[in-house]
Scaffold this motif. Structure first.
Motif, PDB file in Angstrom:
ATOM      1  N   ASN A   1       0.664  -1.225   0.109  1.00  0.00           N
ATOM      2  CA  ASN A   1      -0.335  -0.008  -0.262  1.00  0.00           C
ATOM      3  C   ASN A   1       0.622   0.832  -0.108  1.00  0.00           C
ATOM      4  O   ASN A   1       0.451   2.096  -0.572  1.00  0.00           O
ATOM      5  N   GLN A   2       1.721   1.213   0.414  1.00  0.00           N
ATOM      6  CA  GLN A   2       2.684   2.610   0.831  1.00  0.00           C
ATOM      7  C   GLN A   2       3.945   2.874  -0.510  1.00  0.00           C
ATOM      8  O   GLN A   2       4.142   3.398  -0.744  1.00  0.00           O
ATOM      9  N   ARG A   3       3.251   1.646  -1.652  1.00  0.00           N
ATOM     10  CA  ARG A   3       4.168   2.232  -3.152  1.00  0.00           C
ATOM     11  C   ARG A   3       3.157   2.003  -3.781  1.00  0.00           C
ATOM     12  O   ARG A   3       3.567   2.085  -5.439  1.00  0.00           O
ATOM     13  N   ALA A   4       1.342   2.140  -4.130  1.00  0.00           N
ATOM     14  CA  ALA A   4       0.944   2.504  -4.523  1.00  0.00           C
ATOM     15  C   ALA A   4       0.686   3.581  -5.375  1.00  0.00           C
ATOM     16  O   ALA A   4       1.389   4.797  -4.589  1.00  0.00           O
ATOM     17  N   VAL A   5       0.616   3.824  -6.726  1.00  0.00           N
ATOM     18  CA  VAL A   5       1.217   5.267  -7.536  1.00  0.00           C
ATOM     19  C   VAL A   5      -0.411   6.399  -7.750  1.00  0.00           C
ATOM     20  O   VAL A   5      -1.211   5.798  -7.702  1.00  0.00           O
ATOM     21  N   PRO A   6       0.069   7.352  -6.524  1.00  0.00           N
ATOM     22  CA  PRO A   6      -1.397   8.170  -6.656  1.00  0.00           C
ATOM     23  C   PRO A   6      -1.769   8.202  -8.805  1.00  0.00           C
ATOM     24  O   PRO A   6      -1.591   9.208  -9.211  1.00  0.00           O
ATOM     25  N   THR A   7      -2.154   7.664  -9.359  1.00  0.00           N
ATOM     26  CA  THR A   7      -3.071   7.890 -10.414  1.00  0.00           C
ATOM     27  C   THR A   7      -4.130   9.171  -9.751  1.00  0.00           C
ATOM     28  O   THR A   7      -4.862   8.516  -9.092  1.00  0.00           O
ATOM     29  N   LEU A   8      -4.587   9.234 -11.605  1.00  0.00           N
ATOM     30  CA  LEU A   8      -5.649   9.945 -11.258  1.00  0.00           C
ATOM     31  C   LEU A   8      -6.773   9.187 -10.785  1.00  0.00           C
ATOM     32  O   LEU A   8      -7.604  10.077  -9.938  1.00  0.00           O
ATOM     33  N   ARG A   9      -7.795   7.568 -11.519  1.00  0.00           N
ATOM     34  CA  ARG A   9      -8.369   7.106 -10.418  1.00  0.00           C
ATOM     35  C   ARG A   9      -8.163   7.389  -8.900  1.00  0.00           C
ATOM     36  O   ARG A   9      -9.606   7.282  -7.969  1.00  0.00           O
ATOM     37  N   ARG A  10      -7.501   6.874  -9.208  1.00  0.00           N
ATOM     38  CA  ARG A  10      -7.146   6.841  -6.966  1.00  0.00           C
ATOM     39  C   ARG A  10      -6.691   7.910  -6.755  1.00  0.00           C
ATOM     40  O   ARG A  10      -7.746   7.892  -4.532  1.00  0.00           O
ATOM     41  N   ARG A  11      -6.994   8.966  -7.005  1.00  0.00           N
ATOM     42  CA  ARG A  11      -6.807  10.188  -6.300  1.00  0.00           C
ATOM     43  C   ARG A  11      -8.272  10.881  -6.654  1.00  0.00           C
ATOM     44  O   ARG A  11      -9.430  11.226  -5.595  1.00  0.00           O
ATOM     45  N   ARG A  12      -8.954  10.742  -7.666  1.00  0.00           N
ATOM     46  CA  ARG A  12     -10.574  10.460  -7.428  1.00  0.00           C
ATOM     47  C   ARG A  12     -11.779   9.792  -6.904  1.00  0.00           C
ATOM     48  O   ARG A  12     -12.514  10.034  -5.328  1.00  0.00           O
ATOM     49  N   LEU A  13     -10.838   8.767  -6.480  1.00  0.00           N
ATOM     50  CA  LEU A  13     -11.445   7.557  -5.590  1.00  0.00           C
ATOM     51  C   LEU A  13     -11.150   7.672  -3.700  1.00  0.00           C
ATOM     52  O   LEU A  13     -11.909   8.492  -2.788  1.00  0.00           O
ATOM     53  N   GLY A  14      -9.881   9.192  -3.514  1.00  0.00           N
ATOM     54  CA  GLY A  14     -10.053   8.848  -2.287  1.00  0.00           C
ATOM     55  C   GLY A  14     -10.595  10.473  -1.908  1.00  0.00           C
ATOM     56  O   GLY A  14     -11.278  10.580  -0.882  1.00  0.00           O
ATOM     57  N   GLU A  15     -10.975  11.428  -2.925  1.00  0.00           N
ATOM     58  CA  GLU A  15     -11.061  12.596  -3.084  1.00  0.00           C
ATOM     59  C   GLU A  15     -13.076  12.214  -2.412  1.00  0.00           C
ATOM     60  O   GLU A  15     -13.223  12.937  -1.776  1.00  0.00           O
ATOM     61  N   ALA A  16     -13.369  10.922  -3.056  1.00  0.00           N
ATOM     62  CA  ALA A  16     -14.940  11.066  -2.997  1.00  0.00           C
ATOM     63  C   ALA A  16     -14.892  10.261  -1.410  1.00  0.00           C
ATOM     64  O   ALA A  16     -15.953  10.444  -0.756  1.00  0.00           O
ATOM     65  N   LEU A  17     -14.407   9.505  -1.324  1.00  0.00           N
ATOM     66  CA  LEU A  17     -14.279   8.708   0.106  1.00  0.00           C
ATOM     67  C   LEU A  17     -14.042   9.634   1.356  1.00  0.00           C
ATOM     68  O   LEU A  17     -14.973   9.976   2.444  1.00  0.00           O
ATOM     69  N   ARG A  18     -13.218  11.228   1.346  1.00  0.00           N
ATOM     70  CA  ARG A  18     -12.857  11.688   1.882  1.00  0.00           C
ATOM     71  C   ARG A  18     -14.838  12.860   2.316  1.00  0.00           C
ATOM     72  O   ARG A  18     -15.224  13.049   3.133  1.00  0.00           O
ATOM     73  N   LYS A  19     -15.000  12.986   0.746  1.00  0.00           N
ATOM     74  CA  LYS A  19     -16.034  13.552   0.863  1.00  0.00           C
ATOM     75  C   LYS A  19     -17.313  13.052   1.912  1.00  0.00           C
ATOM     76  O   LYS A  19     -18.052  14.114   2.402  1.00  0.00           O
ATOM     77  N   TYR A  20     -17.182  11.904   0.918  1.00  0.00           N
ATOM     78  CA  TYR A  20     -18.877  11.394   2.268  1.00  0.00           C
ATOM     79  C   TYR A  20     -18.127  11.061   4.221  1.00  0.00           C
ATOM     80  O   TYR A  20     -19.222  10.587   4.312  1.00  0.00           O
ATOM     81  N   ARG A  21     -16.479  11.281   4.092  1.00  0.00           N
ATOM     82  CA  ARG A  21     -16.640  10.850   5.460  1.00  0.00           C
ATOM     83  C   ARG A  21     -16.777  12.033   5.568  1.00  0.00           C
ATOM     84  O   ARG A  21     -17.070  12.287   7.194  1.00  0.00           O
TER      85      ARG A  21
END
Length: 290
Positions: free
Chosen positions: A3-23
């Motif tokens: 998990n520490q080596r995951a590349v912050p791709t655009l799709r991964r950034r959009r997923l993270g932003e969506a999860l943060r919004k719902y939280r």
């Protein structure tokens, strides 16, 4: 750790932003959400900042914690988690494709529709290879000839989404192009523009493509401020506006900002020639090239 080596791709950034919004909408702190799932707070933080992977199977429980159970939200987020690390066909071109261009290609491949006003160029999705090569050579002034050729190939390959996409419908594309573009000339390559005009006519026959021309005699309109592209996605993803300059592109998000550009495009469309009149003008201009 993987998990520490995951590349912050655009799709991964959009997923993270969506999860943060719902939280945030649920009024939960990062620590509280992590504790409820038995996770370390740092893991939750890395997921939201696109530095860690989230398995598709973890999406629904996480969203349920935030009170989100609507399948039209959960399923797209699960799909995004599944595809977050997927590499696009353009990865084979290596460093020729900048990070910003990779983001643009990813957005384009995920979109359901695109609307663009282009005052100076034929939009990339409608360019012939010859036209693309001439334009890239003139504008990508820091690129060596071999990269110019590669970028022209990439631009042509992008156009596949206009006719077919695995598991989905072709992109719906609406372009308003300024009439001045139809009169461009390329020294030493007199046939480039004629071929390009023929391509506009051919592409305009596809049911998912709309092409209008902004005439030289047009009254003032919002497009006079420059190129902009409105990229729309299936729910729950928000619409994005893409803007470009000689150093590349950047994106505008946010409901209020996007609404301004959507209104602007409606006014551009109302000012431009109709589809039939636009086609007639392209045909006339092409005949004048003979």
């Amino acid at each position: 750790m993987p998990n520490q080596r995951a590349v912050p791709t655009l799709r991964r950034r959009r997923l993270g932003e969506a999860l943060r919004k719902y939280r945030n909408a649920a009024g939960m702190s990062l620590g509280a959400a992590a504790a409820a799932l038995g996770w370390d707070e740092s893991k939750m933080s890395r997921i939201e900042t696109a530095k860690a992977r989230l398995s598709p199977g973890s999406v629904a429980p996480l969203l349920a914690l935030y009170g989100v159970t609507d399948s039209t939200v959960v399923e797209p987020l699960e799909a995004l988690a599944r595809d977050a690390g997927k590499q696009g066909w353009w990865q084979g071109y290596g460093d020729v494709v900048s990070s910003g261009y990779r983001d643009h290609l990813t957005l384009e491949s995920d979109a359901e529709s695109t609307r663009i006003y282009s005052p100076d160029l034929v939009p990339g999705l409608l360019q012939t290879t010859g036209y693309a090569r001439e334009i890239i050579a003139a504008t990508a002034i820091t690129r060596p000839p071999e990269q110019v050729a590669a970028l022209a190939e990439i631009r042509k390959a992008r156009q596949a989404i206009l006719t077919a996409r695995p598991g989905g419908s072709p992109l719906t594309f609406w372009a308003v192009i300024h009439e001045a573009v139809l009169h461009q000339r390329f020294v030493g390559h007199p046939n480039v523009m004629r071929e390009q005009l023929r391509n506009l006519l051919d592409m305009g026959e596809l049911p998912n493509i709309t092409i209008q021309i902004m005439p030289l005699t047009a009254t003032p309109h919002p497009g006079m401020m420059g190129l902009f592209e409105i990229v729309r996605f299936p729910r729950p993803w928000p619409t994005v506006v893409s803007l470009e300059n000689i150093r590349g592109g950047y994106f505008v998000e946010g409901t209020d900002d996007v609404a301004v550009f959507e209104t602007a495009f409606d006014r551009v469309v109302a000012t431009a020639l109709s589809v039939d009149d636009s086609r007639e003008l392209i045909e006339t201009t092409m005949k004048d090239r003979t």
